[in-house]
Design a protein around this motif. Sequence first.
Motif, short mmCIF file in Angstrom:
data_model
loop_
_atom_site.label_atom_id
_atom_site.label_comp_id
_atom_site.label_asym_id
_atom_site.label_seq_id
_atom_site.Cartn_x
_atom_site.Cartn_y
_atom_site.Cartn_z
N ARG A 173 0.84 -1.20 0.00
CA ARG A 173 0.00 0.00 0.00
C ARG A 173 0.88 1.26 0.00
O ARG A 173 0.63 2.20 -0.74
CB ARG A 173 -0.92 -0.03 1.22
CG ARG A 173 -1.86 1.15 1.31
CD ARG A 173 -2.80 1.01 2.51
NE ARG A 173 -3.64 -0.17 2.44
CZ ARG A 173 -4.80 -0.25 1.79
NH1 ARG A 173 -5.25 0.79 1.16
NH2 ARG A 173 -5.49 -1.36 1.79
N ASN A 174 1.93 1.26 0.81
CA ASN A 174 2.82 2.44 0.87
C ASN A 174 3.53 2.70 -0.45
O ASN A 174 3.73 3.85 -0.84
CB ASN A 174 3.84 2.30 2.01
CG ASN A 174 3.21 2.60 3.36
OD1 ASN A 174 2.18 3.26 3.46
ND2 ASN A 174 3.83 2.08 4.40
N GLU A 175 3.94 1.64 -1.14
CA GLU A 175 4.58 1.82 -2.44
C GLU A 175 3.62 2.46 -3.44
O GLU A 175 3.99 3.35 -4.20
CB GLU A 175 5.10 0.48 -2.98
CG GLU A 175 6.30 -0.05 -2.23
CD GLU A 175 6.66 -1.47 -2.61
OE1 GLU A 175 7.86 -1.80 -2.57
OE2 GLU A 175 5.76 -2.27 -2.95
N VAL A 176 2.37 2.02 -3.41
CA VAL A 176 1.35 2.59 -4.30
C VAL A 176 1.11 4.06 -3.95
O VAL A 176 1.06 4.92 -4.83
CB VAL A 176 0.04 1.77 -4.24
CG1 VAL A 176 -1.09 2.48 -4.99
CG2 VAL A 176 0.27 0.37 -4.80
N TYR B 276 -10.14 6.82 -1.05
CA TYR B 276 -10.66 6.56 0.28
C TYR B 276 -10.11 5.23 0.81
O TYR B 276 -9.69 5.14 1.96
CB TYR B 276 -12.19 6.55 0.29
CG TYR B 276 -12.72 6.44 1.69
CD1 TYR B 276 -12.72 7.54 2.54
CD2 TYR B 276 -13.15 5.22 2.19
CE1 TYR B 276 -13.16 7.43 3.85
CE2 TYR B 276 -13.58 5.10 3.49
CZ TYR B 276 -13.58 6.21 4.32
OH TYR B 276 -14.00 6.09 5.62
N LYS B 277 -10.09 4.21 -0.06
CA LYS B 277 -9.56 2.90 0.37
C LYS B 277 -8.05 2.96 0.59
O LYS B 277 -7.54 2.31 1.48
CB LYS B 277 -9.89 1.83 -0.67
CG LYS B 277 -11.35 1.44 -0.68
CD LYS B 277 -11.60 0.37 -1.71
CE LYS B 277 -13.06 -0.04 -1.69
NZ LYS B 277 -13.27 -1.34 -2.29
N LEU B 278 -7.36 3.72 -0.22
CA LEU B 278 -5.90 3.80 -0.13
C LEU B 278 -5.45 4.58 1.10
O LEU B 278 -4.56 4.17 1.82
CB LEU B 278 -5.34 4.45 -1.39
CG LEU B 278 -3.83 4.43 -1.58
CD1 LEU B 278 -3.32 2.99 -1.73
CD2 LEU B 278 -3.44 5.24 -2.81
N LEU B 279 -6.10 5.73 1.35
CA LEU B 279 -5.64 6.65 2.39
C LEU B 279 -6.68 7.07 3.42
O LEU B 279 -6.34 7.74 4.38
CB LEU B 279 -5.16 7.95 1.73
CG LEU B 279 -3.90 7.90 0.93
CD1 LEU B 279 -3.76 9.16 0.11
CD2 LEU B 279 -2.71 7.76 1.86
N GLY B 280 -7.94 6.78 3.12
CA GLY B 280 -9.00 7.29 3.99
C GLY B 280 -9.24 8.77 3.75
O GLY B 280 -9.72 9.48 4.62
N LYS B 281 -8.90 9.25 2.55
CA LYS B 281 -9.05 10.67 2.22
C LYS B 281 -10.10 10.85 1.13
O LYS B 281 -10.26 9.99 0.28
CB LYS B 281 -7.73 11.25 1.74
CG LYS B 281 -6.60 11.10 2.74
CD LYS B 281 -5.89 12.39 2.93
CE LYS B 281 -4.75 12.25 3.92
NZ LYS B 281 -5.09 12.72 5.22
N LEU C 2 -1.89 -5.06 -6.34
CA LEU C 2 -2.49 -4.78 -5.03
C LEU C 2 -4.00 -4.83 -5.19
O LEU C 2 -4.54 -4.14 -6.08
CB LEU C 2 -2.06 -3.42 -4.49
CG LEU C 2 -2.62 -3.01 -3.12
CD1 LEU C 2 -2.09 -3.92 -2.01
CD2 LEU C 2 -2.29 -1.56 -2.81
N GLU C 3 -4.66 -5.63 -4.38
CA GLU C 3 -6.12 -5.67 -4.38
C GLU C 3 -6.63 -4.90 -3.17
O GLU C 3 -6.06 -4.99 -2.10
CB GLU C 3 -6.62 -7.12 -4.33
CG GLU C 3 -6.33 -7.87 -5.62
CD GLU C 3 -6.91 -9.27 -5.64
OE1 GLU C 3 -7.75 -9.59 -4.78
OE2 GLU C 3 -6.52 -10.03 -6.53
N MET C 4 -7.67 -4.13 -3.42
CA MET C 4 -8.24 -3.28 -2.37
C MET C 4 -9.66 -3.73 -2.14
O MET C 4 -10.57 -3.32 -2.84
CB MET C 4 -8.15 -1.83 -2.79
CG MET C 4 -6.71 -1.43 -3.12
SD MET C 4 -6.58 0.22 -3.77
CE MET C 4 -6.74 1.14 -2.24
#
Length: 145
Positions: A42-45, A79-84, A141-143
Amino acid sequence: MPIRRLFLLGIVFWLLAQPGAALHAELAVVVNARCGVAAMTRNEVINIFFGRSRQFFNGVEAQPVDMLDSHPDRARFYYKLLGKDLSEVNAYWSRQVFSGRGQPPVKVGSSEEVLKWVTTHPGGIGFIEASKADARVRVVLEMAH
């Protein structure tokens, strides 16, 4: 017989009240199948999509592609990646552009355009509904919901 009909009608209404599958479709981060990247954290993305990293771990230049603000997958992705929400993401890029520190990823209007971008750029990376990924790309990466 009326009770059976009422029961069946109740089931139909219950099914109709359930959120649609499209609203809960899993998103996937995909890369060009030939770029040599099999998985990402997730951090790399985050680092690639926010311009903090310009290359994948193997040295290939990352070429991210984003969706237009109007595409519902864009809001879900961030939103899924960062909650933003999108206003926060857009504000980040406004600050980066204004200060001369970076440019946001190119934006396209559909999943098919994301697939086209990713497959025609050696370091292409984007996000789509997981069900739309095919042999042209590799899911890194699957979200989930």
